[in-house]
Design an enzyme around this catalytic site. Structure first.
Site, PDB file in Angstrom:
ATOM      1  N   HIS A  95       0.807  -1.213   0.000  1.00  0.00           N
ATOM      2  CA  HIS A  95       0.000   0.000   0.000  1.00  0.00           C
ATOM      3  C   HIS A  95       0.844   1.269   0.000  1.00  0.00           C
ATOM      4  CE1 HIS A  95      -2.217  -3.364   1.780  1.00  0.00           C
ATOM      5  NE2 HIS A  95      -3.191  -2.907   1.024  1.00  0.00           N
TER       6      HIS A  95
ATOM      7  N   GLU B 143       8.676  -3.799   5.239  1.00  0.00           N
ATOM      8  CA  GLU B 143       9.281  -5.098   5.559  1.00  0.00           C
ATOM      9  C   GLU B 143      10.811  -5.081   5.474  1.00  0.00           C
ATOM     10  OE1 GLU B 143       9.141  -9.550   3.610  1.00  0.00           O
ATOM     11  OE2 GLU B 143       7.350  -8.312   3.480  1.00  0.00           O
TER      12      GLU B 143
ATOM     13  N   ASP C  61       7.884  -1.775  -4.723  1.00  0.00           N
ATOM     14  CA  ASP C  61       7.678  -0.343  -4.956  1.00  0.00           C
ATOM     15  C   ASP C  61       7.800  -0.004  -6.434  1.00  0.00           C
ATOM     16  OD1 ASP C  61       7.480   0.354  -2.115  1.00  0.00           O
ATOM     17  OD2 ASP C  61       9.582  -0.232  -2.072  1.00  0.00           O
TER      18      ASP C  61
END
Length: 104
Positions: free
Chosen positions: A63, A81, A89
Site C-alpha cells: 500500500h 518489511e 515499490d
C-alpha cells in the site's frame, strides 16, 4: 505476496529506477523511498485514480503512503518489511504510471 521483500541493491536501482525518474519519480532525501505528485483535471479524476490504485495495492498487499487535496495526489512508496525500496515499490509505481496516463 510471495517471498520476503529485499531492499534493492545499487545495481538493481541503476537498472530499475531510470524509467521512473524519467516520468517524474524522485528519491526522497533522508529516506529510502520514491515520491511523485500527480495533478488531475478535478477531484473526481483524482479520486478515481486513487480508487484504481487502491484496488491494485490491495491485490498486491502493498500500500502507498498518499495525500490528496482536490486535484492533487502525492504518493510515497517504500517497503516497511525491508525498511527501504524493494521491487514491490517499482512494480506499484509502474502500475500507478499506467493508471495516471489513462486518466489524463
Amino acid at each position: 505476496m510471495a517471498g520476503k521483500a529485499h531492499r534493492l541493491s545499487a545495481e538493481e536501482r541503476d537498472q530499475l529506477l531510470p524509467n521512473l525518474r524519467a516520468v517524474g519519480w524522485n528519491e526522497l532525501e533522508g529516506r529510502d523511498a520514491i515520491f511523485k505528485q500527480f495533478h488531475f483535471k478535478d477531484f473526481n479524476r483524482a479520486f478515481g485514480f486513487m480508487t484504481r490504485v487502491a484496488l491494485q495495492a490491495e491485490k498486491l498487499d502493498h500500500h502507498p503512503e498518499w495525500f490528496n487535496v482536490y486535484n492533487k495526489v502525492h504518493i510515497t512508496l517504500s517497503t516497511h518489511e525491508c525498511a527501504g525500496l524493494s521491487e514491490r515499490d517499482i512494480n506499484l509505481a509502474s502500475f500507478i504510471e499506467q493508471v495516471a496516463v489513462s486518466m489524463t
